[in-house]
Design a protein around this motif. Structure first.
Motif, PDB file in Angstrom:
ATOM      1  N   MET A  93       4.855   0.841   0.148  1.00 46.18           N
ATOM      2  CA  MET A  93       5.508  -0.117   1.031  1.00 46.18           C
ATOM      3  C   MET A  93       4.922  -1.499   0.826  1.00 46.18           C
ATOM      4  SD  MET A  93       5.887   2.005   4.564  1.00 46.18           S
ATOM      5  CE  MET A  93       7.332   1.121   5.094  1.00 46.18           C
ATOM      6  N   LYS A  94       5.789  -2.499   1.010  1.00 46.91           N
ATOM      7  CA  LYS A  94       5.375  -3.897   0.997  1.00 46.91           C
ATOM      8  C   LYS A  94       5.685  -4.453   2.373  1.00 46.91           C
ATOM      9  CE  LYS A  94       5.873  -6.301  -2.688  1.00 46.91           C
ATOM     10  NZ  LYS A  94       6.416  -7.109  -3.807  1.00 46.91           N
ATOM     11  N   LEU A  95       4.689  -5.056   3.011  1.00 44.51           N
ATOM     12  CA  LEU A  95       4.807  -5.516   4.394  1.00 44.51           C
ATOM     13  C   LEU A  95       4.380  -6.965   4.524  1.00 44.51           C
ATOM     14  CD1 LEU A  95       2.671  -2.628   5.936  1.00 44.51           C
ATOM     15  CD2 LEU A  95       5.146  -2.595   5.651  1.00 44.51           C
ATOM     16  N   GLU A  96       4.846  -7.596   5.578  1.00 42.27           N
ATOM     17  CA  GLU A  96       4.287  -8.863   6.034  1.00 42.27           C
ATOM     18  C   GLU A  96       3.470  -8.522   7.275  1.00 42.27           C
ATOM     19  OE1 GLU A  96       4.426 -11.974   4.786  1.00 42.27           O
ATOM     20  OE2 GLU A  96       5.679 -11.359   3.099  1.00 42.27           O
ATOM     21  N   GLY A 131       0.816  -1.207   0.000  1.00 42.01           N
ATOM     22  CA  GLY A 131       0.000   0.000   0.000  1.00 42.01           C
ATOM     23  C   GLY A 131       0.848   1.255   0.000  1.00 42.01           C
ATOM     24  N   LYS A 132       0.159   2.380  -0.124  1.00 43.32           N
ATOM     25  CA  LYS A 132       0.796   3.689  -0.133  1.00 43.32           C
ATOM     26  C   LYS A 132       0.432   4.406   1.166  1.00 43.32           C
ATOM     27  CE  LYS A 132       0.752   5.935  -3.898  1.00 43.32           C
ATOM     28  NZ  LYS A 132       1.667   6.601  -4.777  1.00 43.32           N
ATOM     29  N   VAL A 133       1.435   4.971   1.836  1.00 40.80           N
ATOM     30  CA  VAL A 133       1.200   5.674   3.101  1.00 40.80           C
ATOM     31  C   VAL A 133       0.323   6.903   2.838  1.00 40.80           C
ATOM     32  CG1 VAL A 133       2.277   6.930   5.004  1.00 40.80           C
ATOM     33  CG2 VAL A 133       3.405   4.903   4.064  1.00 40.80           C
ATOM     34  N   GLU A 134      -0.838   6.948   3.498  1.00 43.63           N
ATOM     35  CA  GLU A 134      -1.725   8.108   3.372  1.00 43.63           C
ATOM     36  C   GLU A 134      -1.614   9.027   4.586  1.00 43.63           C
ATOM     37  OE1 GLU A 134      -6.392   8.658   3.374  1.00 43.63           O
ATOM     38  OE2 GLU A 134      -5.436   8.695   1.422  1.00 43.63           O
ATOM     39  N   GLN A 135      -1.455   8.429   5.770  1.00 45.17           N
ATOM     40  CA  GLN A 135      -1.408   9.235   6.992  1.00 45.17           C
ATOM     41  C   GLN A 135      -0.603   8.487   8.053  1.00 45.17           C
ATOM     42  OE1 GLN A 135      -5.291  10.023   8.580  1.00 45.17           O
ATOM     43  NE2 GLN A 135      -4.539  11.307  10.216  1.00 45.17           N
TER      44      GLN A 135
END
Length: 85
Positions: A60-63, A5-9
């Motif tokens: 970002m890509k997260l687990e 996802g993309k950081v929005e806040q």
């Protein structure tokens, strides 16, 4: 589970004292899904990951791990990151 996802806040850091000592948690709102119908999801980062510098607009890509729990007849879901790729 993988999450992209993309950081929005970036939310305010939370911290406190527990039985095992001091804890801290950083909440971040991510936009993900299609451009036409984006979804927003809060992901929490704790421990060393809470010190990560998040910038609005970063992809970002997260687990993550997800968990739901019931309280007074209502269900609540947590999304907790355990690794940043």
């Amino acid at each position: 589970m993988e999450f992209t996802g993309k950081v929005e806040q970036v939310l305010q850091m939370e911290s406190g004292e527990g039985k095992k000592g001091t804890w801290k948690k950083q909440g971040v709102i991510f936009l993900h899904g299609t451009d036409k119908y984006p979804k927003k999801t809060r992901v929490d980062f704790s421990g060393d990951l809470a010190d990560t510098v998040f910038k609005v607009g970063d992809d970002m890509k997260l687990e993550v791990d997800t968990e739901s729990r019931e309280y007074n007849g209502k269900w609540y879901t947590d999304v907790k990151a355990w690794k940043i790729k």
